[in-house]
Design an enzyme around this catalytic site. Structure first.
Site, mmCIF file in Angstrom:
data_model
loop_
_atom_site.group_PDB
_atom_site.id
_atom_site.type_symbol
_atom_site.label_atom_id
_atom_site.label_comp_id
_atom_site.label_asym_id
_atom_site.label_seq_id
_atom_site.Cartn_x
_atom_site.Cartn_y
_atom_site.Cartn_z
ATOM 1 C CG HIS A 98 -0.415 -0.133 2.454
ATOM 2 N ND1 HIS A 98 -0.975 0.242 4.216
ATOM 3 C CD2 HIS A 98 0.427 -0.551 2.988
ATOM 4 C CE1 HIS A 98 -0.368 -0.236 5.189
ATOM 5 N NE2 HIS A 98 1.084 -0.636 4.313
ATOM 6 C CG HIS A 99 4.297 2.391 2.211
ATOM 7 N ND1 HIS A 99 3.355 2.857 3.270
ATOM 8 C CD2 HIS A 99 4.736 1.239 2.945
ATOM 9 C CE1 HIS A 99 3.136 2.358 3.896
ATOM 10 N NE2 HIS A 99 4.079 0.971 4.302
ATOM 11 C CB ALA A 100 3.264 0.683 -4.276
ATOM 12 C CD GLN A 139 -1.952 8.056 5.224
ATOM 13 O OE1 GLN A 139 -0.937 8.057 4.380
ATOM 14 N NE2 GLN A 139 -2.634 8.756 5.072
ATOM 15 C CG ASN A 141 1.749 6.305 2.180
ATOM 16 O OD1 ASN A 141 1.816 4.948 1.887
ATOM 17 N ND2 ASN A 141 2.939 6.610 2.111
#
Length: 279
Positions: A98-100, A139, A141
């Site tokens: 989920h950070h990509a 998070q 992000n």
């Protein structure tokens, strides 16, 4: 990386799953990468052309094997979504990247399987409204940035307020949590938001990022959940999905406890719950 080998071995050993429950992903077609990520970024990955700063932000030494692994993980989540539509629930034992962002990688994430899977479902008319439930301690992000202007996807991220990333993006719903929060307080906050979000958004597909870095034992987490609390978290999400009849794809996300046995046990609990609730 060790947990990705140990988790299926543990699940097979204890009988939670059988060999027939496993699938091996392929390399996802490039068009589905480009449906979420910018062509220039995908080209840089393919050609190992990231600069030193970009490589440092990903946290991985760049290699062809790494890129191929990431592209296979993307297919794993897409295939898990298709299985979830058929059986109600399915898992990618990796994923949760989920950070990509659309144009860069961060935090051990090069491509965003959550976003790629949601866009795959929407563009193939397999879903109309996708709710991303991100309960990793960090998070989501990248997912928030990718879907900031897409009304068909609702991003819900419940994460450590003071934890990575330092700069937070804006999800559709962000719930920042204080360091050290334990089971009772965490589950109370989750109960305040989970079902109301589902009732208001009315999704027809769920993607659940169920990172176990919420554990008190996690080296990067800074929250205070026990194994039982983490299991109760998953039970709430899966039970609600089952009760409402909404297919759910679970991707495993983070987990950095010093004892690998705690990481495997926490992830295995998610699978045990799925087996108990759905089959």
């Amino acid at each position: 990386m060790e947990k990705y080998e140990l988790l299926p071995q543990q699940l097979l050993y204890e009988g939670t799953i059988g060999e027939e429950n496993l699938f091996i992903p392929k390399a996802l077609e490039e068009r589905w990468l480009l449906n979420t990520h910018k062509p220039e970024y995908v080209s840089k990955l393919r050609n190992l052309a990231l600069d030193k700063s970009e490589i440092r932000k990903t946290g991985f030494p760049l290699s062809q094997a790494l890129i191929e692994r990431e592209i296979h993980i993307m297919d794993g989540s897409v295939q898990a979504c298709l299985y979830a539509r058929k059986y109600g629930i399915a898992m990618n034992s990796a994923g949760g990247t989920h950070h990509a962002f659309t144009d860069r990688g961060e935090g051990f994430c090069l491509l965003n399987d959550i976003a790629i899977s949601a866009n795959y479902l929407l563009d193939n008319h397999l879903a109309n409204r996708v709710l991303v439930i991100d309960l990793d301690v960090h998070q989501g992000n990248g997912t928030a940035e990718i879907f900031q202007d897409k009304e068909q996807v609702f991003t819900f991220s419940m994460h450590g307020a003071a934890n990575y990333p330092l700069h937070k993006e804006r999800s559709d719903l962000d719930v920042p949590l204080p360091d050290g929060m334990g089971d009772a307080e965490y589950l109370e906050v989750l109960d305040q938001h989970l079902e109301p979000v589902m009732d208001s958004f009315q999704p027809d597909f769920l993607i659940y990022q169920c990172g176990v870095d919420v554990l008190a034992s996690d080296k990067l987490g800074r929250l205070g959940l026990s194994l039982a609390g983490c299991r109760s978290r998953d039970e709430r999400v899966l039970t609600l999905a089952k009760r409402k009849g909404i297919p759910i794809m679970c991707c495993m996300g983070g987990g950095y406890s010093e004892k690998i046995s705690l990481i495997i046990e926490a992830h295995a609990n998610t699978y045990r719950l799925a087996q108990y609730l759905y089959f």
